[in-house]
Design a protein around this motif. Sequence first.
Motif, PDB file in Angstrom:
ATOM      1  N   MET A   1       0.827  -1.209   0.000  1.00  0.00           N
ATOM      2  CA  MET A   1       0.000   0.000   0.000  1.00  0.00           C
ATOM      3  C   MET A   1       0.857   1.254   0.000  1.00  0.00           C
ATOM      4  N   ALA A   2       1.957   1.247   0.757  1.00  0.00           N
ATOM      5  CA  ALA A   2       2.856   2.408   0.777  1.00  0.00           C
ATOM      6  C   ALA A   2       3.420   2.662  -0.616  1.00  0.00           C
ATOM      7  N   THR A   3       3.770   1.606  -1.324  1.00  0.00           N
ATOM      8  CA  THR A   3       4.278   1.751  -2.691  1.00  0.00           C
ATOM      9  C   THR A   3       3.221   2.354  -3.604  1.00  0.00           C
ATOM     10  N   LEU A   4       1.989   1.859  -3.479  1.00  0.00           N
ATOM     11  CA  LEU A   4       0.908   2.371  -4.324  1.00  0.00           C
ATOM     12  C   LEU A   4       0.648   3.848  -4.042  1.00  0.00           C
ATOM     13  N   LEU A   5       0.597   4.237  -2.768  1.00  0.00           N
ATOM     14  CA  LEU A   5       0.342   5.637  -2.418  1.00  0.00           C
ATOM     15  C   LEU A   5       1.464   6.545  -2.890  1.00  0.00           C
ATOM     16  N   SER A   6       2.719   6.072  -2.790  1.00  0.00           N
ATOM     17  CA  SER A   6       3.845   6.892  -3.262  1.00  0.00           C
ATOM     18  C   SER A   6       3.794   7.043  -4.777  1.00  0.00           C
ATOM     19  N   ARG A   7       3.362   5.979  -5.460  1.00  0.00           N
ATOM     20  CA  ARG A   7       3.197   6.091  -6.910  1.00  0.00           C
ATOM     21  C   ARG A   7       2.100   7.101  -7.265  1.00  0.00           C
ATOM     22  N   PHE A   8       1.074   7.121  -6.448  1.00  0.00           N
ATOM     23  CA  PHE A   8      -0.004   8.087  -6.655  1.00  0.00           C
ATOM     24  C   PHE A   8       0.381   9.503  -6.203  1.00  0.00           C
ATOM     25  N   ARG A   9       1.525   9.646  -5.561  1.00  0.00           N
ATOM     26  CA  ARG A   9       2.022  10.932  -5.048  1.00  0.00           C
ATOM     27  C   ARG A   9       1.042  11.529  -4.030  1.00  0.00           C
ATOM     28  N   ILE A  10       0.542  10.670  -3.154  1.00  0.00           N
ATOM     29  CA  ILE A  10      -0.377  11.087  -2.099  1.00  0.00           C
ATOM     30  C   ILE A  10       0.321  10.900  -0.754  1.00  0.00           C
ATOM     31  N   ASP A  11       0.440  12.009  -0.014  1.00  0.00           N
ATOM     32  CA  ASP A  11       1.098  11.953   1.290  1.00  0.00           C
ATOM     33  C   ASP A  11       0.190  11.276   2.315  1.00  0.00           C
ATOM     34  N   PHE A  12       0.788  10.521   3.199  1.00  0.00           N
ATOM     35  CA  PHE A  12       0.036   9.859   4.274  1.00  0.00           C
ATOM     36  C   PHE A  12       0.909   9.828   5.517  1.00  0.00           C
ATOM     37  N   SER A  13       0.274   9.760   6.647  1.00  0.00           N
ATOM     38  CA  SER A  13       1.025   9.740   7.902  1.00  0.00           C
ATOM     39  C   SER A  13       1.184   8.332   8.446  1.00  0.00           C
ATOM     40  N   ASP A  14       0.273   7.429   8.073  1.00  0.00           N
ATOM     41  CA  ASP A  14       0.354   6.077   8.623  1.00  0.00           C
ATOM     42  C   ASP A  14      -0.506   5.147   7.779  1.00  0.00           C
ATOM     43  N   ILE A  15      -0.128   3.871   7.777  1.00  0.00           N
ATOM     44  CA  ILE A  15      -0.920   2.819   7.134  1.00  0.00           C
ATOM     45  C   ILE A  15      -1.174   1.727   8.154  1.00  0.00           C
ATOM     46  N   ASN A  16      -2.440   1.397   8.345  1.00  0.00           N
ATOM     47  CA  ASN A  16      -2.825   0.356   9.302  1.00  0.00           C
ATOM     48  C   ASN A  16      -3.459  -0.808   8.546  1.00  0.00           C
ATOM     49  N   VAL A  17      -2.912  -1.984   8.742  1.00  0.00           N
ATOM     50  CA  VAL A  17      -3.473  -3.194   8.133  1.00  0.00           C
ATOM     51  C   VAL A  17      -4.287  -3.915   9.197  1.00  0.00           C
ATOM     52  N   LEU A  18      -5.564  -4.107   8.910  1.00  0.00           N
ATOM     53  CA  LEU A  18      -6.474  -4.738   9.876  1.00  0.00           C
ATOM     54  C   LEU A  18      -6.598  -6.227   9.550  1.00  0.00           C
ATOM     55  N   GLY A  19      -6.007  -7.043  10.386  1.00  0.00           N
ATOM     56  CA  GLY A  19      -6.048  -8.474  10.151  1.00  0.00           C
ATOM     57  C   GLY A  19      -7.196  -9.177  10.832  1.00  0.00           C
ATOM     58  N   ASP A  20      -7.971  -8.425  11.605  1.00  0.00           N
ATOM     59  CA  ASP A  20      -9.042  -9.058  12.385  1.00  0.00           C
ATOM     60  C   ASP A  20     -10.424  -8.600  11.934  1.00  0.00           C
ATOM     61  N   ILE A  21     -10.552  -8.234  10.657  1.00  0.00           N
ATOM     62  CA  ILE A  21     -11.860  -7.794  10.158  1.00  0.00           C
ATOM     63  C   ILE A  21     -12.872  -8.933  10.205  1.00  0.00           C
ATOM     64  N   ASN A  22     -12.404 -10.143   9.869  1.00  0.00           N
ATOM     65  CA  ASN A  22     -13.332 -11.279   9.788  1.00  0.00           C
ATOM     66  C   ASN A  22     -13.610 -11.931  11.137  1.00  0.00           C
ATOM     67  N   THR A  23     -13.053 -11.367  12.198  1.00  0.00           N
ATOM     68  CA  THR A  23     -13.371 -11.876  13.536  1.00  0.00           C
ATOM     69  C   THR A  23     -14.856 -11.653  13.826  1.00  0.00           C
ATOM     70  N   LYS A  24     -15.463 -12.594  14.521  1.00  0.00           N
ATOM     71  CA  LYS A  24     -16.882 -12.446  14.828  1.00  0.00           C
ATOM     72  C   LYS A  24     -17.125 -11.237  15.712  1.00  0.00           C
ATOM     73  N   PRO A  25     -18.187 -10.477  15.464  1.00  0.00           N
ATOM     74  CA  PRO A  25     -18.489  -9.313  16.307  1.00  0.00           C
ATOM     75  C   PRO A  25     -18.949  -9.738  17.685  1.00  0.00           C
ATOM     76  N   LYS A  26     -18.977  -8.787  18.587  1.00  0.00           N
ATOM     77  CA  LYS A  26     -19.399  -9.058  19.956  1.00  0.00           C
ATOM     78  C   LYS A  26     -20.893  -9.415  19.985  1.00  0.00           C
ATOM     79  N   LYS A  27     -21.233 -10.246  20.950  1.00  0.00           N
ATOM     80  CA  LYS A  27     -22.591 -10.780  21.014  1.00  0.00           C
ATOM     81  C   LYS A  27     -23.627  -9.677  21.202  1.00  0.00           C
ATOM     82  N   HIS A  28     -23.348  -8.715  22.070  1.00  0.00           N
ATOM     83  CA  HIS A  28     -24.369  -7.684  22.329  1.00  0.00           C
ATOM     84  C   HIS A  28     -24.602  -6.814  21.089  1.00  0.00           C
ATOM     85  N   ASN A  29     -23.568  -6.652  20.273  1.00  0.00           N
ATOM     86  CA  ASN A  29     -23.748  -5.897  19.034  1.00  0.00           C
ATOM     87  C   ASN A  29     -24.586  -6.686  18.032  1.00  0.00           C
TER      88      ASN A  29
END
Length: 1100
Positions: A960-988
């Motif tokens: 992603m950092a390579t892609l953004l630099s190619r696009f010439r778009i400045d960014f302060s941080d990149i966060n990769v979320l590896g737990d998106i497919n984790t089951k949500p909390k029961k009350h939610n």
Amino acid sequence: MSGQKPSLKSGGSSQSRFQVAVVTEASSTSPAPAPTPAPAPAPAEESKGRSRSVGFLDSGALGSAMDIGLPPDVSHEPDTTKSDSVSLHSTGTGHTHISDSHSNTYYMRTFGHNTIDAVPNIEFYRQTAAPFGEKLTRPSLSELHDELDKVTTIKTSLFITVIFLLTKPPSASHQTLCSTKSTVTDLSSEEAAALAAKESKGGTIKFGWVKGVLIRCMLNIWGVMLFIRMSWIVGQSGIGLTIAIILMATLVTTITGLSTSAIATNGFVRGGGAYYLISRSLGPEFGGSIGLIFAFANAVAVAMYVVGFAETVVEMLNDVDALMTDELNDIRIVGTLTVILLLGISVAGMEWEAKAQIVLLVILLGAIVNYFIGSFMPTESKEPKGFFGYNTAIFLENLGPDFRDEETFFSVFAIFFPAATGILAGANISGDLTDPQSAIPKGTLLAILITGVTYVAIAISAGSCIVRDATGDHNDTVTDTVNCTDAACTLGYDFSICKEGGCQYGLMNDFQVMSLVSAFGPLITAGIFSATLSSALASLVSAPKVFQALCKDNIYPGLSMFAKGYGKNNEPLRGYVLTFCIGLAFILIAELNIIAPIISNFFLASYALINFSVFHASMANSPGWRPSFKYYNMWVSLAGAILCCVVMFVINWWAALVTLLIVLALYIYVSYKKPDVNWGSSTQALIYNQALTHCLNLTGVEDHVKNFRPQCLVMAGYPSARPALLQLVHSFTKNVGLMVCGHIKTVSRRPNLKELSQDHARCQRWLNKKRIKAFYTPVFSDNLRHGAQFLLQAVGLGRLKPNTLVMGFKNNWSDGDMRDVEIYINTLHDAFDLQFGVVILRLQEGLDISHIQGQGTAVISESLSFVHLHIRFPTDSTGTIKCKTKSPLSLTDQRLLESSQQFKKKQGKGTIDVWWLFDDGGLTLLIPYLLTNSSKWGDCRIRVFIGGKINRIDHDRRAMATLLSRFRIDFSDINVLGDINTKPKKHNKLTFKELIEPYRLKEDDMEQEAAERLKAHEPWRITDNELELYKAKTNRQIRLNELLKEHSSTAKLIVMSMPLARKGTVSSALYMCWLDTLSKDLPPLLLVRGNHQSVLTFYS
């Protein structure tokens, strides 16, 4: 349709719709016997001899045939197919007749009298402030075209509303009108001006082209230069180059005169002279800047001419040793007394000023004739001073130049050119001319011709009878021992000693040589006095007139006090006093050598802009540019404008720079203030031409990813209803892309065009006032989805067409009718079908503040705007009626108001969190980038969140950092979320289950046929099969909301990939629940989904 005549029965019929106003015209002839008129008094307007439109009222309004004095064989038949052909006519002898186009041939000879449709009339084309009487209007299209019942209803409701306002107490009426547009006001200022002009018309002094233009221009052009500098110019340049100088100056003034004539004949000309001509052609920016300096130049010119007069008087006093103090103070004393005398003449009125001008012209003409007579009467006593009468030898010697004292052709031209100015003296009093369109061209051009011929004649005459140098000594005669070849030598005089300098006579040395040549010397002095005083008087009159016109237009609000006129001629007395003060100040300075070239350049700048106005108007090719004066050419006018600029720098380069800087500064000021005027200038026409040309050129260019820009159709309703939505979108479309505020109006009745146009203008003004660069586009539709379809398909022009739909999130969806949710979701589907990108903004407090703005107010229909009631309510600068009482807001509404303004201010340091979960072509990334380029969001940094696998987090981050630099778009941080497919909390999950419960179909609990019927009737219902099929997707939305709260709860803005729902498979209720669950309890959130075509590229 037989020979039977139509009958007009009594007013008892309930179906009659017409009331015909009787029009009578007085005549000096004895009236013939006529039917007895109705005893009821007619309104005052009906006695003015003006045509009246047919109104649509109750049947009883007409009365019987005899009540209105109809012929005995005509009766009233209500509501027939012929009813709109019945009309009344005045014979001009006090009689009023009625005729019917189908049967009665009494007035068949006169076309237009058998219908309420109006024939062409000049009165319909006059502006509101026309000084020729009341403003008349033709019947509107609605009056001729709309259904009678509809017109009757509108006018009846209007009448009731008006009566309601008139009968309520003032305080109650005021409260009713709070926060509405001030459509019920006193007479407008223009109507008041027209009324005043009408009342004073009888005693107004107007001038013809000779007295008003020709004489003024001739007096202004024949300045003091004619008598005391013309001979010196001939001596320096010779006859040939002097004629060239005169012709060059005349060329500039002639081109300017032609341009002035073209502008002056392109419509009715009011007072204001050069300012009026330039401002109505080029717009208020140029007109306002040049008008101010032109008025100032005329005011200072008064001082210049008066000081010239005073210097001549003081020289005469010095010759007889009669100085009061010293020369400088004597000039101040004489100048002050002179300008006071001129002020008195001016204040006395234009008639007295015109009489004074005629007296001065007679003296001036006498002085010129006196000179020419004297040139044929040489005497021996004048020969030693250089005057020998007409002689070929003198002519040939003076034919060529003899520049001395470092003078050049251009320096001499700079000295002469101010003598050719003054061609606008007639145009400057355009408001006091009987027929400015005819007077200005004839008077100005003839004055240029006469004065030009006069200057050439005097140059040839002086160069043919006066030698360049003379000693004045009778003993300087030719002797045999002297080798002399000059022209004077052939005439018996030897002035060769003058080559060493020190001679006081001749063309080069004596400024008063014309007095020597003339038959009666004192008359030349009188001519000098006449030239200076006439020019001073013309400038003293011109400056206040121009300044008054400038102030009337309110270009500079602080100067509006000088707009007031007095007396039958609307004399600008305050302007006279101001001009007097300015002139007196410069007279007391008595050092005008520095200011003189600046004043000349001020006049030249005006000439340049007049020439440029003609070129610009011709280039714009506007249908409104059709001057009756045809002897002009756009390229000649452009050449004239360039010549004026060249002459400015020839006369004095630093003064030219000062002039240009002042004009530029005033132009920038007026442009920044944006005065609320619309004069149909050529600038508007040229902008239209350029916009049309560029739009057409764009249609032939294929779209390219590098040139992609978000062009947003914002479903905002009234712009003031959702300011937060507009402010945010404006932040990333300003100076980048198109922004259209779409407004879908669902109404039961057919829209009224007048109300629609007034509504449109008001909303566009709101956008302009808030400096939001957007277009307001309303449509009428039976529901929101159809209206959105109209906008999505029809809005735009060529390539200037929206490609992104922007909507607010429907916060209250669960409280309303689910059919509205169905329309809302289907609108999103329609946008995707048309290959639009979609953006949805959600604020937790909501977006719509219209219920707060309208609280405690009653909005009066805009149809009231054509009724003039003599009621005045306190209003603010925008015309909105002020409200003294205000209901307190609830806490919820206060938060909503605060939230609606959050994007208006600078955001400060923070983050824009971009959750780029799905690749939609890059729109989800482009919008945050454009936001950070704006001043309000410039301090924010972009954080990027993407989905990934736990065992590949570093790899995904680097990719992603390579892609953004190619696009010439400045960014302060990149966060990769590896737990998106984790089951949500029961009350939610339980919360989501409770959310969808009311919208489930529950087909397992009913028969299949009943379930199918319910689903067909309520397609938004969620089936059990659908829930099971999209269980994973549902859990993902719940889980993403948890992650958003965990990572982005402090962000200034969240931009997130919007989940898609397959059309025809996912119900509206389920999709709405996904969007609601994903975005609830978060900072401001943008759900973005592009059309999956690339909007970013890393190729050059």
